[in-house]
Design a protein around this motif. Structure first.
Motif, PDB file in Angstrom:
ATOM      1  N   THR A   9       0.830  -1.211   0.000  1.00  0.00           N
ATOM      2  CA  THR A   9       0.000   0.000   0.000  1.00  0.00           C
ATOM      3  C   THR A   9       0.865   1.261   0.000  1.00  0.00           C
ATOM      4  O   THR A   9       0.343   2.368  -0.003  1.00  0.00           O
ATOM      5  CB  THR A   9      -0.912   0.043   1.255  1.00  0.00           C
ATOM      6  OG1 THR A   9      -0.063  -0.058   2.425  1.00  0.00           O
ATOM      7  CG2 THR A   9      -1.908  -1.092   1.274  1.00  0.00           C
ATOM      8  N   SER A  31      -0.124  -5.658   4.192  1.00  0.00           N
ATOM      9  CA  SER A  31       0.331  -4.574   5.086  1.00  0.00           C
ATOM     10  C   SER A  31      -0.581  -4.555   6.304  1.00  0.00           C
ATOM     11  O   SER A  31      -1.576  -5.291   6.339  1.00  0.00           O
ATOM     12  CB  SER A  31       0.317  -3.212   4.364  1.00  0.00           C
ATOM     13  OG  SER A  31      -0.930  -2.571   4.524  1.00  0.00           O
ATOM     14  N   ARG A  32      -0.268  -3.710   7.267  1.00  0.00           N
ATOM     15  CA  ARG A  32      -1.085  -3.689   8.483  1.00  0.00           C
ATOM     16  C   ARG A  32      -2.498  -3.208   8.205  1.00  0.00           C
ATOM     17  O   ARG A  32      -3.445  -3.590   8.857  1.00  0.00           O
ATOM     18  CB  ARG A  32      -0.436  -2.782   9.545  1.00  0.00           C
ATOM     19  CG  ARG A  32       0.827  -3.351  10.146  1.00  0.00           C
ATOM     20  CD  ARG A  32       1.576  -2.299  10.914  1.00  0.00           C
ATOM     21  NE  ARG A  32       1.872  -1.137  10.053  1.00  0.00           N
ATOM     22  CZ  ARG A  32       2.517  -0.068  10.451  1.00  0.00           C
ATOM     23  NH1 ARG A  32       2.934   0.023  11.695  1.00  0.00           N
ATOM     24  NH2 ARG A  32       2.742   0.924   9.597  1.00  0.00           N
ATOM     25  N   ARG A  33      -2.628  -2.313   7.186  1.00  0.00           N
ATOM     26  CA  ARG A  33      -3.974  -1.784   6.889  1.00  0.00           C
ATOM     27  C   ARG A  33      -4.484  -2.215   5.530  1.00  0.00           C
ATOM     28  O   ARG A  33      -5.380  -1.592   4.974  1.00  0.00           O
ATOM     29  CB  ARG A  33      -3.934  -0.251   6.978  1.00  0.00           C
ATOM     30  CG  ARG A  33      -4.040   0.243   8.408  1.00  0.00           C
ATOM     31  CD  ARG A  33      -3.661   1.677   8.529  1.00  0.00           C
ATOM     32  NE  ARG A  33      -2.233   1.850   8.245  1.00  0.00           N
ATOM     33  CZ  ARG A  33      -1.516   2.872   8.672  1.00  0.00           C
ATOM     34  NH1 ARG A  33      -2.066   3.803   9.374  1.00  0.00           N
ATOM     35  NH2 ARG A  33      -0.223   2.959   8.387  1.00  0.00           N
ATOM     36  N   TYR A 108      19.204   5.152   9.514  1.00  0.00           N
ATOM     37  CA  TYR A 108      18.344   4.381   8.613  1.00  0.00           C
ATOM     38  C   TYR A 108      19.170   3.599   7.569  1.00  0.00           C
ATOM     39  O   TYR A 108      18.830   2.465   7.225  1.00  0.00           O
ATOM     40  CB  TYR A 108      17.371   5.345   7.922  1.00  0.00           C
ATOM     41  CG  TYR A 108      16.420   4.688   6.954  1.00  0.00           C
ATOM     42  CD1 TYR A 108      15.381   3.871   7.403  1.00  0.00           C
ATOM     43  CD2 TYR A 108      16.551   4.879   5.585  1.00  0.00           C
ATOM     44  CE1 TYR A 108      14.506   3.260   6.514  1.00  0.00           C
ATOM     45  CE2 TYR A 108      15.681   4.275   4.684  1.00  0.00           C
ATOM     46  CZ  TYR A 108      14.662   3.471   5.155  1.00  0.00           C
ATOM     47  OH  TYR A 108      13.799   2.867   4.264  1.00  0.00           O
ATOM     48  N   LYS A 112      19.102  -0.429   6.691  1.00  0.00           N
ATOM     49  CA  LYS A 112      18.902  -1.017   5.358  1.00  0.00           C
ATOM     50  C   LYS A 112      20.035  -1.993   5.026  1.00  0.00           C
ATOM     51  O   LYS A 112      19.801  -3.046   4.433  1.00  0.00           O
ATOM     52  CB  LYS A 112      18.809   0.081   4.291  1.00  0.00           C
ATOM     53  CG  LYS A 112      17.575   0.959   4.365  1.00  0.00           C
ATOM     54  CD  LYS A 112      16.273   0.202   4.203  1.00  0.00           C
ATOM     55  CE  LYS A 112      16.068  -0.377   2.831  1.00  0.00           C
ATOM     56  NZ  LYS A 112      14.763  -1.097   2.734  1.00  0.00           N
ATOM     57  N   PHE A 134      13.572   8.614  -4.074  1.00  0.00           N
ATOM     58  CA  PHE A 134      12.483   8.900  -5.002  1.00  0.00           C
ATOM     59  C   PHE A 134      12.255  10.413  -5.099  1.00  0.00           C
ATOM     60  O   PHE A 134      12.411  11.137  -4.116  1.00  0.00           O
ATOM     61  CB  PHE A 134      11.170   8.252  -4.536  1.00  0.00           C
ATOM     62  CG  PHE A 134      11.244   6.747  -4.390  1.00  0.00           C
ATOM     63  CD1 PHE A 134      12.153   6.008  -5.130  1.00  0.00           C
ATOM     64  CD2 PHE A 134      10.384   6.078  -3.540  1.00  0.00           C
ATOM     65  CE1 PHE A 134      12.222   4.618  -5.008  1.00  0.00           C
ATOM     66  CE2 PHE A 134      10.434   4.690  -3.412  1.00  0.00           C
ATOM     67  CZ  PHE A 134      11.370   3.963  -4.144  1.00  0.00           C
TER      68      PHE A 134
END
Ligand SMILES: NC(=O)c1ccc[n+]([C@@H]2O[C@H](COP(=O)([O-])OP(=O)(O)OC[C@H]3O[C@@H](n4cnc5c(N)ncnc54)[C@H](OP(=O)(O)O)[C@@H]3O)[C@@H](O)[C@H]2O)c1
Length: 272
Positions: A9, A31-33, A108, A112, A134
């Motif tokens: 998502t 995904s969680r949602r 971060y 990764k 991006f």
């Protein structure tokens, strides 16, 4: 093929899902949602059911709220995901990562790198797709800063890519055999982050002071030297930042109507 997209998502994941569906694959969004397959990588809930019969898993999940949370989702989450894939007989795990992450010893990026290590040592044949930042991420970062009328930007050589270009490259990898190696995806041009910020200001017309942000130490030196870029990527996206941003601004003004910018537009000049 039946392909599961963890993080399907998200910015990248939903475009990978659309791309693979348009190529005739059966796609499961995890995904969680997710309205389809609710899974939580930090607990493993839902994973076994979601992966039944899957040939390939693309991991496009993400968490940048803190280094600790990022590690819980990306490192520990990868361990859980790979164990569930192994049990389900998944033949290819595609991990989305970042160009040069192992050269930047900082929060971060370190997470990764650790995530890549888990995948490379894991039980499922794999490919790591390393993409550059991006265009969407830079736009979001500059937009946040501009709310306070400042753009704090370090010196860093970047080669940003449209997430749509990256999504097509990830879909190509998902369709192919596992490489047990990396594929690099970049944008079409290499630009200093501060030049990118000036272009953003000029195209969006937002008034914001460009604030040189010092980035000391090894991480700062690495980013200035261009470790987040690649001279000879496997895939070079075709959409430059300026074109992408002009389109995004036009779309936003069409969908939001007049006044959407709260009257904060300006000449974008008068700043360093
Ligand atoms: N953004 C960039 O500029 C960029 C550049 C290069 C590489 N990448 C890599 O590309 C990948 C995707 O990044 P993105 O920016 O597209 O991410 P994003 O938009 O933040 O999306 C993250 C996705 O992960 C899901 N997620 C988060 N926590 C989860 C959990 N505990 N369990 C299951 N799903 C979870 C989210 O859905 P829910 O909230 O519904 O769970 C969402 O679908 C990451 O690996 C990132 O490192 C990103």
């Amino acid at each position: 093929m039946r392909i599961a997209i963890a993080g399907g998502t998200g910015t990248l994941g939903r475009q990978v899902a659309d791309e693979l569906r348009s190529r005739g694959h059966e796609v499961r969004v995890l995904s969680r949602r997710s309205p389809e397959y609710r899974v939580d990588l930090t607990t493993g809930d839902g994973l076994d059911e979601a992966l039944v019969g899957c040939d390939v898993v693309v991991d496009a999940s993400n968490n940048q709220t803190s280094t600790k949370d990022a590690a819980r989702t990306l490192v520990e989450g990868s361990r859980r995901l790979l164990a569930a894939e192994d049990a389900a007989g998944v033949r290819h795990h595609v991990c989305v990562s970042i160009v040069g992450c192992d050269q930047v010893p900082m929060g971060y990026f370190k997470v990764k790198t650790e995530q890549e290590g888990v995948v490379e040592a894991g039980p499922v044949p794999w490919t790591v797709v390393r993409a550059t930042q991006f265009h969407e991420l830079m736009d979001m970062v500059f937009t946040k800063g501009a709310r306070w009328r400042v753009l704090p930007v370090p010196r860093a050589r970047l080669q940003t890519v449209a997430s749509a270009d990256a999504a097509r490259a990830v879909a190509d990898v998902a369709e192919a055999a596992p490489r047990r190696g990396r594929v690099e995806v970049t944008g079409p041009e290499t630009v200093d982050a501060r030049a990118l910020a000036r272009r953003w200001r000029s195209i969006t017309g937002r008034r914001a002071l460009l604030l040189p942000l010092p980035l000391p130490g090894k991480a700062g030196r690495a980013l200035r030297a261009g470790v987040a870029t690649s001279e000879r990527p496997d895939v070079r996206g075709t959409v430059p930042f300026d074109d992408w941003l002009r389109d995004a601004v036009a779309t936003r003004s069409r969908t939001s109507g007049p006044g959407a910018d709260n009257g904060k537009r300006g000449s974008g000049d008068g700043t360093p």
